[in-house]
Design a protein around this motif. Structure first.
Motif, mmCIF file in Angstrom:
data_model
loop_
_atom_site.group_PDB
_atom_site.id
_atom_site.type_symbol
_atom_site.label_atom_id
_atom_site.label_comp_id
_atom_site.label_asym_id
_atom_site.label_seq_id
_atom_site.Cartn_x
_atom_site.Cartn_y
_atom_site.Cartn_z
ATOM 1 N N ARG A 48 45.820 71.021 33.853
ATOM 2 C CA ARG A 48 46.105 72.387 34.313
ATOM 3 C C ARG A 48 44.856 73.252 34.343
ATOM 4 O O ARG A 48 44.918 74.428 34.697
ATOM 5 N N GLY A 49 43.724 72.695 33.927
ATOM 6 C CA GLY A 49 42.478 73.440 33.929
ATOM 7 C C GLY A 49 42.488 74.595 32.947
ATOM 8 O O GLY A 49 41.819 75.603 33.160
ATOM 9 N N ARG A 50 43.223 74.451 31.860
ATOM 10 C CA ARG A 50 43.369 75.540 30.883
ATOM 11 C C ARG A 50 42.098 75.833 30.108
ATOM 12 O O ARG A 50 41.862 76.957 29.714
ATOM 13 N N ARG A 51 41.347 74.796 29.831
ATOM 14 C CA ARG A 51 40.103 74.964 29.066
ATOM 15 C C ARG A 51 38.956 74.425 29.905
ATOM 16 O O ARG A 51 39.151 73.676 30.846
ATOM 17 N N THR A 52 37.743 74.798 29.510
ATOM 18 C CA THR A 52 36.584 74.295 30.249
ATOM 19 C C THR A 52 35.718 73.372 29.408
ATOM 20 O O THR A 52 34.831 72.725 29.950
ATOM 21 N N LYS A 53 35.934 73.299 28.092
ATOM 22 C CA LYS A 53 35.116 72.433 27.239
ATOM 23 C C LYS A 53 35.989 71.386 26.551
ATOM 24 O O LYS A 53 37.017 71.714 25.971
ATOM 25 N N TYR A 54 35.518 70.142 26.620
ATOM 26 C CA TYR A 54 36.193 69.016 25.968
ATOM 27 C C TYR A 54 35.133 68.141 25.317
ATOM 28 O O TYR A 54 34.015 68.017 25.829
ATOM 29 N N SER A 55 35.496 67.524 24.219
ATOM 30 C CA SER A 55 34.545 66.662 23.525
ATOM 31 C C SER A 55 34.198 65.446 24.395
ATOM 32 O O SER A 55 34.995 65.027 25.234
ATOM 33 N N ARG A 56 33.018 64.922 24.181
ATOM 34 C CA ARG A 56 32.611 63.714 24.903
ATOM 35 C C ARG A 56 33.554 62.554 24.590
ATOM 36 O O ARG A 56 33.813 61.720 25.445
ATOM 37 N N ASP A 57 34.069 62.536 23.370
ATOM 38 C CA ASP A 57 34.999 61.488 22.971
ATOM 39 C C ASP A 57 36.267 61.540 23.823
ATOM 40 O O ASP A 57 36.726 60.517 24.332
ATOM 41 N N VAL A 58 36.818 62.722 23.991
ATOM 42 C CA VAL A 58 38.014 62.886 24.820
ATOM 43 C C VAL A 58 37.708 62.484 26.265
ATOM 44 O O VAL A 58 38.488 61.778 26.901
ATOM 45 N N CYS A 59 36.580 62.922 26.764
ATOM 46 C CA CYS A 59 36.200 62.579 28.147
ATOM 47 C C CYS A 59 36.039 61.073 28.314
ATOM 48 O O CYS A 59 36.480 60.497 29.313
ATOM 49 N N ALA A 60 35.425 60.416 27.323
ATOM 50 C CA ALA A 60 35.244 58.961 27.386
ATOM 51 C C ALA A 60 36.598 58.253 27.384
ATOM 52 O O ALA A 60 36.799 57.275 28.125
ATOM 53 N N LYS A 61 37.530 58.738 26.568
ATOM 54 C CA LYS A 61 38.865 58.136 26.543
ATOM 55 C C LYS A 61 39.556 58.317 27.896
ATOM 56 O O LYS A 61 40.178 57.381 28.418
ATOM 57 N N LEU A 62 39.458 59.503 28.465
ATOM 58 C CA LEU A 62 40.055 59.748 29.776
ATOM 59 C C LEU A 62 39.436 58.839 30.840
ATOM 60 O O LEU A 62 40.148 58.255 31.662
ATOM 61 N N GLU A 63 38.120 58.739 30.823
ATOM 62 C CA GLU A 63 37.441 57.888 31.804
ATOM 63 C C GLU A 63 37.929 56.446 31.694
ATOM 64 O O GLU A 63 38.217 55.795 32.706
ATOM 65 N N PHE A 64 38.033 55.943 30.467
ATOM 66 C CA PHE A 64 38.498 54.579 30.257
ATOM 67 C C PHE A 64 39.915 54.410 30.795
ATOM 68 O O PHE A 64 40.204 53.483 31.541
ATOM 69 N N LYS A 65 40.793 55.332 30.429
ATOM 70 C CA LYS A 65 42.194 55.247 30.829
ATOM 71 C C LYS A 65 42.360 55.370 32.346
ATOM 72 O O LYS A 65 43.266 54.786 32.924
ATOM 73 N N LEU A 66 41.489 56.134 32.986
ATOM 74 C CA LEU A 66 41.570 56.357 34.426
ATOM 75 C C LEU A 66 40.852 55.274 35.229
ATOM 76 O O LEU A 66 40.942 55.253 36.451
ATOM 77 N N GLY A 67 40.118 54.391 34.536
ATOM 78 C CA GLY A 67 39.377 53.353 35.241
ATOM 79 C C GLY A 67 38.107 53.873 35.886
ATOM 80 O O GLY A 67 37.639 53.344 36.883
ATOM 81 N N TRP A 68 37.547 54.945 35.308
ATOM 82 C CA TRP A 68 36.294 55.524 35.793
ATOM 83 C C TRP A 68 35.150 55.080 34.898
ATOM 84 O O TRP A 68 35.338 54.814 33.709
ATOM 85 N N THR A 69 33.954 55.034 35.448
ATOM 86 C CA THR A 69 32.782 54.665 34.655
ATOM 87 C C THR A 69 32.459 55.770 33.663
ATOM 88 O O THR A 69 32.815 56.940 33.867
ATOM 89 N N ARG A 70 31.777 55.392 32.585
ATOM 90 C CA ARG A 70 31.341 56.358 31.577
ATOM 91 C C ARG A 70 30.438 57.375 32.254
ATOM 92 O O ARG A 70 29.569 57.031 33.045
ATOM 93 N N GLY A 71 30.644 58.641 31.970
ATOM 94 C CA GLY A 71 29.832 59.708 32.548
ATOM 95 C C GLY A 71 30.423 60.312 33.806
ATOM 96 O O GLY A 71 29.883 61.285 34.343
ATOM 97 N N SER A 72 31.540 59.766 34.296
ATOM 98 C CA SER A 72 32.143 60.284 35.529
ATOM 99 C C SER A 72 32.548 61.747 35.401
ATOM 100 O O SER A 72 32.323 62.543 36.313
ATOM 101 N N ILE A 73 33.158 62.105 34.272
ATOM 102 C CA ILE A 73 33.609 63.494 34.111
ATOM 103 C C ILE A 73 32.416 64.436 34.029
ATOM 104 O O ILE A 73 32.439 65.530 34.595
ATOM 105 N N GLU A 74 31.360 64.001 33.365
ATOM 106 C CA GLU A 74 30.154 64.841 33.301
ATOM 107 C C GLU A 74 29.562 65.026 34.701
ATOM 108 O O GLU A 74 29.115 66.121 35.055
ATOM 109 N N ARG A 75 29.568 63.971 35.514
ATOM 110 C CA ARG A 75 29.085 64.091 36.903
ATOM 111 C C ARG A 75 29.952 65.090 37.673
ATOM 112 O O ARG A 75 29.453 65.885 38.461
ATOM 113 N N MET A 76 31.268 65.021 37.440
ATOM 114 C CA MET A 76 32.178 65.941 38.121
ATOM 115 C C MET A 76 31.922 67.378 37.681
ATOM 116 O O MET A 76 32.015 68.304 38.500
#
Length: 167
Positions: free
Chosen positions: A50-78
């Motif tokens: 929902r775009g409620r927050r703008t900051k997330y831990s790298r750990d959370v982002c890494a878990k999301l990337e893994f679950k979504l089938g994205w390479t590590r660092g994808s969310i940071e690139r986005m």
């Protein structure tokens, strides 16, 4: 000590839409997706989508990337205005709802790593009784899994130590 985080900034809405679209593409509802390994809190997934927050831990982002089938660092690139990259060696994800597990199959070159190990083990145990061979193969595969996790955790600890020493 402050947790390292990724600031989605002005791209929070685009990241939210991309995460939601990819989750839906994978055929998962929010609750099902949040509960799959590695687990994340449902509320956190809802906040991301929902775009409620703008900051997330790298750990959370890494878990999301893994679950979504994205390479590590994808969310940071986005977060910098780029696009996510799909893992190109992931060939399938099999979920066992009864066991609450997920198996991801990968290719190394053109060969599936787990299949290669399994075939080698089957050939080595061909002269054994089937029940004994099956038990040994299961034990060997669990051992390989454990060893892989140990290697990853050891390297993560080394990296964390180096990061602390650099500060």
């Amino acid at each position: 000590m402050a947790r390292l985080s990724i600031d989605f900034g002005d791209h929070a809405t685009a990241i939210a839409a991309a995460v939601r679209a990819r989750r839906e593409e994978l055929g998962c509802g929010q609750l099902e997706f949040a509960q799959q390994t590695p687990k994340i809190p449902l509320r956190l997934l809802q906040d991301v989508e929902r775009g409620r927050r703008t900051k997330y831990s790298r750990d959370v982002c890494a878990k999301l990337e893994f679950k979504l089938g994205w390479t590590r660092g994808s969310i940071e690139r986005m977060a910098a205005g780029g696009l996510p990259e799909e893992v190109n060696d992931l060939i399938s994800v099999v979920r066992d709802e009864d066991q609450g597990t997920e198996t991801r199959r990968y290719l190394i070159g053109n060969e599936e790593l787990l299949q290669r190990i399994y075939v080698d083990l089957q050939a080595t145990t061909a002269d054994m009784p089937e029940e004994e061979a099956r038990a040994l193969v299961e034990q060997a595969l669990e051992s390989a899994r454990t060893q892989a996790l140990l290697v990853v955790h050891r390297e993560k600890r080394k990296r964390m130590s180096r990061n602390r020493a650099a500060r």
